[in-house]
Design a protein around this motif. Sequence first.
Motif, PDB file in Angstrom:
ATOM      1  N   ILE A 187       0.846  -1.189   0.000  1.00 21.65           N
ATOM      2  CA  ILE A 187       0.000   0.000   0.000  1.00 21.65           C
ATOM      3  C   ILE A 187       0.885   1.244   0.000  1.00 21.65           C
ATOM      4  N   ASP A 188       0.321   2.350  -0.477  1.00 18.20           N
ATOM      5  CA  ASP A 188       1.005   3.640  -0.376  1.00 18.20           C
ATOM      6  C   ASP A 188       0.160   4.552   0.490  1.00 18.20           C
ATOM      7  N   ILE A 189       0.715   5.702   0.854  1.00 20.77           N
ATOM      8  CA  ILE A 189      -0.055   6.691   1.625  1.00 20.77           C
ATOM      9  C   ILE A 189       0.045   8.068   0.974  1.00 20.77           C
ATOM     10  N   ALA A 190       0.294   8.096  -0.344  1.00 17.47           N
ATOM     11  CA  ALA A 190       0.471   9.363  -1.057  1.00 17.47           C
ATOM     12  C   ALA A 190      -0.831  10.155  -1.111  1.00 17.47           C
ATOM     13  N   SER A 191      -0.710  11.462  -1.276  1.00 15.47           N
ATOM     14  CA  SER A 191      -1.877  12.340  -1.206  1.00 15.47           C
ATOM     15  C   SER A 191      -2.504  12.651  -2.556  1.00 15.47           C
ATOM     16  N   VAL A 192      -1.956  12.105  -3.642  1.00 19.16           N
ATOM     17  CA  VAL A 192      -2.567  12.222  -4.972  1.00 19.16           C
ATOM     18  C   VAL A 192      -2.672  10.809  -5.533  1.00 19.16           C
ATOM     19  N   LYS A 193      -3.828  10.463  -6.116  1.00 17.71           N
ATOM     20  CA  LYS A 193      -4.112   9.062  -6.393  1.00 17.71           C
ATOM     21  C   LYS A 193      -4.195   8.676  -7.865  1.00 17.71           C
ATOM     22  N   GLY A 194      -4.515   9.577  -8.774  1.00 21.09           N
ATOM     23  CA  GLY A 194      -4.821   9.223 -10.156  1.00 21.09           C
ATOM     24  C   GLY A 194      -3.837   8.271 -10.807  1.00 21.09           C
ATOM     25  N   GLU A 195      -2.597   8.696 -10.985  1.00 17.51           N
ATOM     26  CA  GLU A 195      -1.586   7.883 -11.655  1.00 17.51           C
ATOM     27  C   GLU A 195      -1.227   6.645 -10.842  1.00 17.51           C
ATOM     28  N   ILE A 196      -1.183   6.779  -9.547  1.00 11.25           N
ATOM     29  CA  ILE A 196      -0.770   5.666  -8.691  1.00 11.25           C
ATOM     30  C   ILE A 196      -1.782   4.529  -8.746  1.00 11.25           C
ATOM     31  N   VAL A 197      -3.062   4.838  -8.661  1.00 10.07           N
ATOM     32  CA  VAL A 197      -4.086   3.789  -8.685  1.00 10.07           C
ATOM     33  C   VAL A 197      -4.060   3.043 -10.021  1.00 10.07           C
ATOM     34  N   GLU A 206      -1.269 -12.327  -9.238  1.00 13.34           N
ATOM     35  CA  GLU A 206      -1.690 -13.396  -8.342  1.00 13.34           C
ATOM     36  C   GLU A 206      -0.984 -13.355  -6.998  1.00 13.34           C
ATOM     37  N   ASN A 207       0.306 -13.040  -6.982  1.00 18.30           N
ATOM     38  CA  ASN A 207       1.054 -13.138  -5.725  1.00 18.30           C
ATOM     39  C   ASN A 207       1.353 -11.788  -5.063  1.00 18.30           C
ATOM     40  N   ILE A 208       0.976 -10.691  -5.714  1.00 14.72           N
ATOM     41  CA  ILE A 208       1.211  -9.377  -5.110  1.00 14.72           C
ATOM     42  C   ILE A 208       0.050  -8.445  -5.443  1.00 14.72           C
ATOM     43  N   GLU A 209      -0.504  -7.852  -4.405  1.00 13.59           N
ATOM     44  CA  GLU A 209      -1.652  -6.960  -4.579  1.00 13.59           C
ATOM     45  C   GLU A 209      -1.300  -5.573  -4.068  1.00 13.59           C
ATOM     46  N   TYR A 210      -1.496  -4.594  -4.924  1.00 13.70           N
ATOM     47  CA  TYR A 210      -1.227  -3.201  -4.591  1.00 13.70           C
ATOM     48  C   TYR A 210      -2.546  -2.492  -4.277  1.00 13.70           C
ATOM     49  N   MET A 211      -2.523  -1.666  -3.252  1.00  9.76           N
ATOM     50  CA  MET A 211      -3.722  -0.923  -2.872  1.00  9.76           C
ATOM     51  C   MET A 211      -3.319   0.485  -2.454  1.00  9.76           C
ATOM     52  N   SER A 212      -4.020   1.466  -2.960  1.00 15.00           N
ATOM     53  CA  SER A 212      -3.672   2.855  -2.672  1.00 15.00           C
ATOM     54  C   SER A 212      -4.503   3.402  -1.519  1.00 15.00           C
ATOM     55  N   THR A 213      -3.837   4.081  -0.598  1.00 18.24           N
ATOM     56  CA  THR A 213      -4.526   4.667   0.552  1.00 18.24           C
ATOM     57  C   THR A 213      -3.960   6.065   0.830  1.00 18.24           C
ATOM     58  N   HIS A 214      -4.674   6.812   1.643  1.00 19.60           N
ATOM     59  CA  HIS A 214      -4.210   8.160   2.010  1.00 19.60           C
ATOM     60  C   HIS A 214      -4.779   8.559   3.371  1.00 19.60           C
ATOM     61  N   PRO A 215      -3.961   8.572   4.429  1.00 23.12           N
ATOM     62  CA  PRO A 215      -4.427   9.084   5.722  1.00 23.12           C
ATOM     63  C   PRO A 215      -4.515  10.610   5.693  1.00 23.12           C
ATOM     64  N   MET A 216      -5.662  11.136   6.082  1.00 23.26           N
ATOM     65  CA  MET A 216      -5.859  12.591   6.092  1.00 23.26           C
ATOM     66  C   MET A 216      -5.382  13.146   7.431  1.00 23.26           C
ATOM     67  N   ALA A 217      -4.082  13.119   7.594  1.00 21.10           N
ATOM     68  CA  ALA A 217      -3.470  13.586   8.834  1.00 21.10           C
ATOM     69  C   ALA A 217      -2.085  14.113   8.517  1.00 21.10           C
ATOM     70  N   GLY A 218      -1.511  14.819   9.452  1.00 18.12           N
ATOM     71  CA  GLY A 218      -0.165  15.353   9.274  1.00 18.12           C
ATOM     72  C   GLY A 218       0.002  16.629  10.077  1.00 18.12           C
ATOM     73  N   LYS A 219       1.156  17.231   9.963  1.00 18.08           N
ATOM     74  CA  LYS A 219       1.424  18.521  10.586  1.00 18.08           C
ATOM     75  C   LYS A 219       2.579  19.183   9.852  1.00 18.08           C
ATOM     76  N   PRO A 236      -9.837  10.680   9.062  1.00 18.42           N
ATOM     77  CA  PRO A 236     -10.201   9.789   7.948  1.00 18.42           C
ATOM     78  C   PRO A 236      -8.947   9.208   7.300  1.00 18.42           C
ATOM     79  N   TRP A 237      -9.049   7.958   6.884  1.00 18.90           N
ATOM     80  CA  TRP A 237      -7.956   7.311   6.145  1.00 18.90           C
ATOM     81  C   TRP A 237      -8.602   6.726   4.895  1.00 18.90           C
ATOM     82  N   LEU A 265     -12.313   4.888   4.913  1.00 25.80           N
ATOM     83  CA  LEU A 265     -13.353   5.361   4.001  1.00 25.80           C
ATOM     84  C   LEU A 265     -12.888   5.086   2.581  1.00 25.80           C
ATOM     85  N   CYS A 266     -13.749   4.510   1.751  1.00 24.21           N
ATOM     86  CA  CYS A 266     -13.394   4.199   0.365  1.00 24.21           C
ATOM     87  C   CYS A 266     -13.898   5.279  -0.585  1.00 24.21           C
TER      88      CYS A 266
END
Length: 351
Positions: A187-197, A206-219, A236-237, A265-266
């Motif tokens: 999984i990634d936690i990048a804040s822009v998703k278009g190209e990554i997804v 079959e043996n590796i699954e990629y999933m894109s995520t983004h936690p809405m947190a930081g400072k 939210p994540w 949240l999806c």
Amino acid sequence: MDKLKKLRDRIDWLDTQIASLLNERMRSTDQAGKIKRTIQQEVADPSREMSVLNQVETIVQHPILRASISNIYREIMQESRIAQQFSQHLSQPFRRIGIIGMGLMGGSICKGIKTKDPSIKIGTLMHESEDVSLAKTGGWIDHVYSTIGDLIQNAELIILASPISTIIQLAEEIKLKATHLEKLIVIDIASVKGEIVAAFENLSCENIEYMSTHPMAGKENRGFANSQATLFVNRPWIIVPHKKNCSDRIESIKELILFLGSNPLCLEADVHDQQAALVSHLPSILSKYYFDFVNSTHPESLMIAGPGFQTFTRLAQDNHEMREEIAKYNQPVIHHYLEQWLEFLIKNRDP
């Protein structure tokens, strides 16, 4: 001077007592959180918090402290709520986790996992950086691997917490090295998703699954030194699934997110990038623009800036490299909403 020293010694002793009592208070609220979890009661209890505020206000006699004691205790109770919320979900399915990128976000994920379950093994890549050094010397990570191949051989889950520009390249390299693995989730936690997804969907097999995520947190303060275990609590994540993501894998990532105290949240990739532009990317850019405007127009004004200005321009101190990456990878969406904002501002410029 003897009188001043005696007073300072007295203050030092009092600080020790206050810190000790705060520690005991937090331990007690931790126990209260466990009871709430058992009886399925909400963490927040407004009536109880108001009772606490009323009680401490009657105790305080110092006129200046009396005016601020409520604010002080609101901060204390906020930290208690965060700690209780953090402890609500006690398990997640991954026992061996690799994290690439030990900055603010990756470091906070690492600390969150290790704080709740020190037996989970966390590895990272060898890198000549203060972040990795701090994580290792602080006991937050178990292994530092010299190659991606070594890292993925010892992980069930890889979390890409590196800059946006590196995500797809790292994902491709992981796939090249993962040919003999039975199953791996990335999984990634990048804040822009278009190209990554889109790339993650193409790379998933079959043996590796990629999933894109983004936690809405930081400072605004970056680096492992500023990371914290509870950074994601009550935030939210976002999970941005693609067609090859199976429901079981999505649920396992949701469990990890809940374990870190966050709320999964999806969203679709385009919806994510639009909404993130409005509530995260554009505010950071506007904050920086306005600070630069004041600094270039009338820099002397900064000497009299109060909390309102400081709050409004707080994001101007954000990681400028990250801001530039966001502006690059989400440029069309940001430009679209920036133009709409300018039109809105002109239309409503008269108070």
